[in-house]
Design an enzyme around this catalytic site. Structure first.
Site, mmCIF file in Angstrom:
data_model
loop_
_atom_site.group_PDB
_atom_site.id
_atom_site.type_symbol
_atom_site.label_atom_id
_atom_site.label_comp_id
_atom_site.label_asym_id
_atom_site.label_seq_id
_atom_site.Cartn_x
_atom_site.Cartn_y
_atom_site.Cartn_z
ATOM 1 N N LYS A 84 24.796 44.001 -94.822
ATOM 2 C CA LYS A 84 24.727 44.118 -93.360
ATOM 3 C C LYS A 84 25.975 43.518 -92.722
ATOM 4 O O LYS A 84 26.459 42.456 -93.133
ATOM 5 C CB LYS A 84 23.471 43.402 -92.858
ATOM 6 C CG LYS A 84 23.211 43.566 -91.359
ATOM 7 C CD LYS A 84 21.900 42.890 -90.965
ATOM 8 C CE LYS A 84 21.573 43.035 -89.504
ATOM 9 N NZ LYS A 84 20.277 42.410 -89.136
ATOM 10 N N SER B 211 16.912 45.388 -86.863
ATOM 11 C CA SER B 211 18.334 45.659 -86.706
ATOM 12 C C SER B 211 19.049 45.983 -88.012
ATOM 13 O O SER B 211 20.189 46.439 -88.012
ATOM 14 C CB SER B 211 19.002 44.434 -86.067
ATOM 15 O OG SER B 211 18.911 43.300 -86.932
ATOM 16 N N SER C 184 13.551 42.152 -88.467
ATOM 17 C CA SER C 184 14.660 43.083 -88.661
ATOM 18 C C SER C 184 14.955 43.457 -90.107
ATOM 19 O O SER C 184 15.862 44.243 -90.361
ATOM 20 C CB SER C 184 15.931 42.517 -88.019
ATOM 21 O OG SER C 184 15.828 42.567 -86.627
#
Length: 500
Positions: free
Chosen positions: A81, A156, A180
């Site tokens: 990420k 996210s 997330s």
């Protein structure tokens, strides 16, 4: 052969590399080819580090040829990420204000991955500064769900989840602040874990809400997630919130895959009205399955969970308003209007106006208001009191049961664009996951089938006490094994969408 390699689990790939059946470079090339084939449609990655990944893979092959003992995931590719600092790649956090920024250091987790021989393929898309539930808040465009490209992959950490679900990487890493990791894992049909807060280091993770942010693994199997969990977690003196305790034996628990003798609590507050019928049906079947495998199932009320969502959306924005104050156009990142005629305040205002997206601005304003004089006690202080009540709910529940279970999300993946103009509807996507973030305990989402009405994945959430992360893997692996033996792995047998 390349297609076969991208369908293998991380554990299978590691074993094949260790025995010399295939090289780490071949595995890396296969996944880079897969990214080239499908990522224009999925948009899981913001930056692909092809040269760096091949260099890392060659290093693994050379070390193995020299007889060096390597870690259990050496040579296995991973999608990281874009909130973790990386010295050799940009770290943008999905925001225009950090477009192209290259950090001067690696995050602790980045460094541990490299030391373990894990091959980082690149950085994945995300909601800006991890604020969102759909990856539609990225300044670089949304990611797409590989099951149905017209739908969101969650957020996210939607980019990492989509990369794993689309066979672009066998492993991914995300961060969980309000769900997330677990929410995108659920809607993409993969395994996602929020470890105990403080288990994995936050050093080098660009902060959203410091008392909530928790890095964790994404994978296609529970065992793969456990292997990554053990690789990335552990005490870090660079992180003042890091827990100085041994990493729970999560790999052994995943291999155990047995729920006999465990007591499992169903939380009635996380279900009912507002939940998609197909989600509730698959959840009910998963609970029945656990009981058939030898677990005792009871209902355990957690009355304050109903207040978790509003409490979270006061606490998280308050912390974000403080953390994002560092983006002042003076030290790093975007700078707008610095033509020699404007003051520092004007440059900062212009930069933030252009560099921050609408959701980030909304949360900064909410948080600043909640922390302002005259409102602090009424809003932020009251939310922290609710947080304490939620922690007590968990403590009371875990005196009666070993783990709690619920749906991971109220619905399956919703269409792109459906909720972008309705922030409250978007926030509800995290309804089931937020309590564990507020309490800091461990939680996992494991696929438990497909919703009948749309054929999209449903996740079962398992919650365990602080530092009892191994219980998640024991229960999750048992569910996974039972479902695989009964109807095959849904990811492989019922996949659909352009990405496949």
């Amino acid at each position: 052969m390349a297609g076969e390699l991208t369908r293998m689990t991380a554990a299978e790939l590691a074993a094949a590399i260790a025995t010399g059946e295939v090289s780490a470079l071949e595995v890396t090339d296969a996944h880079l080819a897969r990214i080239g084939e499908v990522d224009d449609a999925v948009h899981a990655f913001l930056h692909i580090a092809a040269d760096g990944a091949r260099q890392a893979a060659r290093a693994v092959d050379e070390r193995r040829a020299a007889g060096e003992m390597l870690g259990p995931l050496a040579g296995v590719p991973l999608a990281l990420k874009d909130v973790f600092t990386t010295i050799d790649m940009p770290t943008t956090c999905g925001s225009a204000i950090l477009n192209g920024w290259r950090p001067p250091y690696d995050a602790t987790i980045t460094r541990r991955l490299r030391q373990a021989g894990v091959v980082i393929l690149g950085k994945t898309n995300m909601d800006e500064f991890a604020m969102g539930s759909s990856t539609e808040n990225s300044a670089f465009g949304p990611s797409h769900n590989p099951w149905d490209l017209s739908r969101v992959p969650g957020g996210s950490s939607g980019g990492s989840a989509a990369a794993v679900a689309g066979f672009e990487a066998p492993l991914g890493i995300g961060t969980d602040t309000g769900g997330s990791i677990r929410q995108p894992a659920a809607v993409c049909g993969v395994v996602g874990v929020k470890p105990t807060y403080g288990g994995p280091s936050r050093y080098g993770v660009v902060a959203f809400a410091s008392s909530l942010d928790t890095p964790g693994p994404l994978a296609r199997t529970v065992l793969d997630a456990a292997l990554l969990h053990e690789t990335m977690a552990g005490h870090d003196p660079c992180d003042s919130t890091s827990v100085n305790e041994p990493v729970p034996p999560v790999v052994a628990a995943a291999r155990q895959a047995d729920v006999s003798g465990l007591t499992i609590g169903v939380v009635p507050e996380l279900g009912g009205e507002g939940y998609q019928p197909g989600v509730l049906a698959r959840f009910g079947e998963a609970v029945d399955l656990l009981e058939s495998l030898g677990a005792k199932v009871v209902e355990v009320s957690c009355p304050h969970f109903s207040y978790a969502l509003p409490a979270y959306y006061l606490i998280a924005p308050s912390e974000c308003s403080s953390n994002l104050a560092r983006f002042d156009a003076m030290r790093y990142g975007l700078r707008v209007g610095d033509d020699g005629t404007r003051s520092a305040d004007e440059v900062m205002s212009l930069t933030r106006a252009q560099g921050f997206g609408a959701e980030v601005k909304r949360r900064i304003m909410l948080g600043t208001y909640a922390l302002s004089s005259g409102y602090y006690d009424a809003y932020y202080g009251k939310a922290q009191q609710v947080r304490t009540l939620i922690i007590r709910d968990f403590q009371t529940a875990f005196e009666q049961v070993d783990v709690l279970v619920s749906p991971s999300t109220p619905t399956t993946a919703f269409p792109l664009g459906e909720r972008v103009d309705d922030p409250l509807a978007m926030y509800v996507a995290d309804l089931c996951t937020i309590p564990s973030d507020l309490a800091g305990n461990a939680a996992l989402s494991v696929p438990c089938g497909l919703a009948a009405e749309d054929g999209l994945p449903v996740g079962l959430q398992i919650m365990a006490p602080v530092l009892a992360d191994d219980r998640l893997y024991r229960v999750g692996a048992a569910v996974e094994a039972a479902l695989d033996s009964r109807r095959g792995h849904p990811l492989l047998d019922e996949a659909k969408g352009l990405a496949w």
